[in-house]
Design a protein around this motif. Structure first.
Motif, PDB file in Angstrom:
ATOM      1  N   GLU A   1       0.857  -1.184   0.000  1.00 21.75           N
ATOM      2  CA  GLU A   1       0.000   0.000   0.000  1.00 21.75           C
ATOM      3  C   GLU A   1       0.899   1.242   0.000  1.00 21.75           C
ATOM      4  O   GLU A   1       1.943   1.263   0.647  1.00 21.75           O
ATOM      5  CB  GLU A   1      -0.907   0.032   1.224  1.00 21.75           C
ATOM      6  N   GLY A   2       0.447   2.284  -0.708  1.00 17.37           N
ATOM      7  CA  GLY A   2       1.251   3.491  -0.816  1.00 17.37           C
ATOM      8  C   GLY A   2       1.547   4.151   0.510  1.00 17.37           C
ATOM      9  O   GLY A   2       2.551   4.858   0.652  1.00 17.37           O
ATOM     10  N   GLY A   3       0.678   3.947   1.505  1.00 20.13           N
ATOM     11  CA  GLY A   3       0.919   4.508   2.818  1.00 20.13           C
ATOM     12  C   GLY A   3       2.108   3.891   3.529  1.00 20.13           C
ATOM     13  O   GLY A   3       2.539   4.399   4.562  1.00 20.13           O
ATOM     14  N   ASN A   4       2.645   2.817   2.963  1.00 23.36           N
ATOM     15  CA  ASN A   4       3.819   2.180   3.560  1.00 23.36           C
ATOM     16  C   ASN A   4       5.052   2.352   2.673  1.00 23.36           C
ATOM     17  O   ASN A   4       5.942   1.500   2.664  1.00 23.36           O
ATOM     18  CB  ASN A   4       3.576   0.697   3.825  1.00 23.36           C
ATOM     19  N   PHE A   5       5.096   3.458   1.959  1.00 30.13           N
ATOM     20  CA  PHE A   5       6.247   3.729   1.095  1.00 30.13           C
ATOM     21  C   PHE A   5       6.507   5.224   1.061  1.00 30.13           C
ATOM     22  O   PHE A   5       5.605   6.015   0.805  1.00 30.13           O
ATOM     23  CB  PHE A   5       5.987   3.227  -0.331  1.00 30.13           C
ATOM     24  N   GLN A   6       7.738   5.625   1.329  1.00 28.85           N
ATOM     25  CA  GLN A   6       8.185   7.001   1.129  1.00 28.85           C
ATOM     26  C   GLN A   6       9.583   6.962   0.538  1.00 28.85           C
ATOM     27  O   GLN A   6      10.293   5.958   0.649  1.00 28.85           O
ATOM     28  CB  GLN A   6       8.170   7.794   2.444  1.00 28.85           C
ATOM     29  N   ALA A   7       9.999   8.068  -0.092  1.00 32.83           N
ATOM     30  CA  ALA A   7      11.293   8.085  -0.754  1.00 32.83           C
ATOM     31  C   ALA A   7      11.847   9.495  -0.805  1.00 32.83           C
ATOM     32  O   ALA A   7      11.093  10.475  -0.820  1.00 32.83           O
ATOM     33  CB  ALA A   7      11.156   7.521  -2.176  1.00 32.83           C
ATOM     34  N   ASP A   8      13.171   9.582  -0.851  1.00 36.09           N
ATOM     35  CA  ASP A   8      13.798  10.895  -1.023  1.00 36.09           C
ATOM     36  C   ASP A   8      14.093  11.201  -2.488  1.00 36.09           C
ATOM     37  O   ASP A   8      14.596  12.272  -2.821  1.00 36.09           O
ATOM     38  CB  ASP A   8      15.069  11.029  -0.169  1.00 36.09           C
ATOM     39  N   GLY A   9      13.796  10.254  -3.393  1.00 35.73           N
ATOM     40  CA  GLY A   9      13.954  10.494  -4.813  1.00 35.73           C
ATOM     41  C   GLY A   9      15.375  10.425  -5.315  1.00 35.73           C
ATOM     42  O   GLY A   9      15.613  10.556  -6.525  1.00 35.73           O
ATOM     43  N   GLU A  10      16.330  10.228  -4.431  1.00 38.55           N
ATOM     44  CA  GLU A  10      17.731  10.165  -4.831  1.00 38.55           C
ATOM     45  C   GLU A  10      18.410   8.877  -4.391  1.00 38.55           C
ATOM     46  O   GLU A  10      19.189   8.288  -5.132  1.00 38.55           O
ATOM     47  CB  GLU A  10      18.504  11.346  -4.236  1.00 38.55           C
ATOM     48  N   GLU A  11      18.100   8.468  -3.164  1.00 43.42           N
ATOM     49  CA  GLU A  11      18.902   7.390  -2.581  1.00 43.42           C
ATOM     50  C   GLU A  11      18.052   6.400  -1.794  1.00 43.42           C
ATOM     51  O   GLU A  11      17.958   5.238  -2.153  1.00 43.42           O
ATOM     52  CB  GLU A  11      19.980   8.007  -1.687  1.00 43.42           C
ATOM     53  N   TYR A  12      17.413   6.856  -0.728  1.00 39.44           N
ATOM     54  CA  TYR A  12      16.720   5.956   0.188  1.00 39.44           C
ATOM     55  C   TYR A  12      15.222   5.877  -0.086  1.00 39.44           C
ATOM     56  O   TYR A  12      14.576   6.892  -0.371  1.00 39.44           O
ATOM     57  CB  TYR A  12      16.911   6.403   1.642  1.00 39.44           C
ATOM     58  N   CYS A  13      14.701   4.667   0.039  1.00 35.58           N
ATOM     59  CA  CYS A  13      13.262   4.446   0.157  1.00 35.58           C
ATOM     60  C   CYS A  13      12.998   3.874   1.548  1.00 35.58           C
ATOM     61  O   CYS A  13      13.851   3.188   2.124  1.00 35.58           O
ATOM     62  CB  CYS A  13      12.765   3.481  -0.909  1.00 35.58           C
ATOM     63  N   TYR A  14      11.794   4.152   2.058  1.00 36.05           N
ATOM     64  CA  TYR A  14      11.463   3.809   3.434  1.00 36.05           C
ATOM     65  C   TYR A  14      10.154   3.016   3.482  1.00 36.05           C
ATOM     66  O   TYR A  14       9.188   3.352   2.787  1.00 36.05           O
ATOM     67  CB  TYR A  14      11.304   5.083   4.276  1.00 36.05           C
TER      68      TYR A  14
END
Length: 254
Positions: free
Chosen positions: A141-154
């Motif tokens: 689910e999208g609520g369990n994904f974030q990213a800085d767009g360069e390096e890390y995804c969370y």
């Protein structure tokens, strides 16, 4: 293939995507929240709204006019997509934008199997506006994904629980399909049914995060889990040599 990256959490948006269903006007606070989002978005970006009926569309427009939008603003800034849907949680089943230079594509997660109407919306939207859409081999689910767009995804450990993947297997999918370079897997809140990262964490820029904090120790387990997350975030190694600054935000008491 190519140099695609996930859209980061603070990137300027071309549009806001919402789902509005027939039953929502019956819940006054929810109805007001949706109106507030749209009224305040229209001056700065386009708004795309999935509606499941003409009745839902008409009730929403009446509310928007009542709350200050003009018919001209509605006509110029709002696009409706008349599709059936199961639920309002478009952050979870909607498309993840991935970006390469000036090209935007969509990543389509596998959403809950019992919500097939919602699961179809990212590809339907991609088809409607001419955006390439890729179906990832991952239940997420999208609520369990974030990213800085360069390096890390969370994401959180709950994703490992739901998928049965190891941390390395999950990292490999994020790298191959979403354009992540590294993946940080945080501890979720144990008594939160979703396990989503957006319940406890918000990435503000590449080196700055907001993380929830238990200030009254009525839940020692989750207090420790959030404190562990702070330590994990502060220990991340970035290619530019920077470090993560973590700002703690008190949770409401249970």
């Amino acid at each position: 293939s190519g140099d695609y990256r996930p859209m980061n959490e603070w990137e300027p948006m071309q549009s806001v995507l919402l789902t509005f269903s027939n039953y929502m006007p019956g819940d006054a606070p929810v109805f007001q929240t949706f109106s507030d989002i749209i009224v305040n978005s229209v001056p700065v970006t386009d708004v795309w709204i999935v509606v499941d009926s003409d009745s839902a569309k008409n009730q929403l427009e009446d509310k928007l006019l009542e709350d200050g939008l003009t018919q001209g603003q509605i006509d110029d800034s709002i696009t409706y997509y008349r599709w059936q849907n199961d639920a309002i949680w478009v952050i979870d089943y909607g498309p993840l934008p991935i970006v390469s230079n000036d090209t935007v594509a969509f990543m389509d997660f596998r959403y809950y199997h019992q919500r097939v109407l919602d699961d179809a919306i990212p590809t339907m939207l991609g088809n409607a506006i001419g955006v390439n859409t890729y179906r990832s081999p991952l239940n997420l689910e999208g609520g369990n994904f974030q990213a800085d767009g360069e390096e890390y995804c969370y994401t959180t450990e709950r994703e490992l629980y739901y998928t049965g993947l190891s941390a390395q297997q999950l990292t490999d999918v994020f790298i191959e399909w979403f354009g992540c370079k590294k993946v940080a897997i945080l501890k979720d809140i144990t008594d939160d049914g979703t396990g989503h990262i957006d319940m406890l964490f918000k990435l503000a820029d590449k080196h700055k995060a907001v993380l929830g904090e238990y200030t009254v120790v009525e839940d020692a387990t989750n207090k420790q889990r959030m404190d562990d997350n702070e330590a994990l975030l502060e220990a991340l190694v970035f290619e530019d040599g920077g470090t993560m600054v973590v700002h703690r935000l008190p949770f409401p008491n249970p």
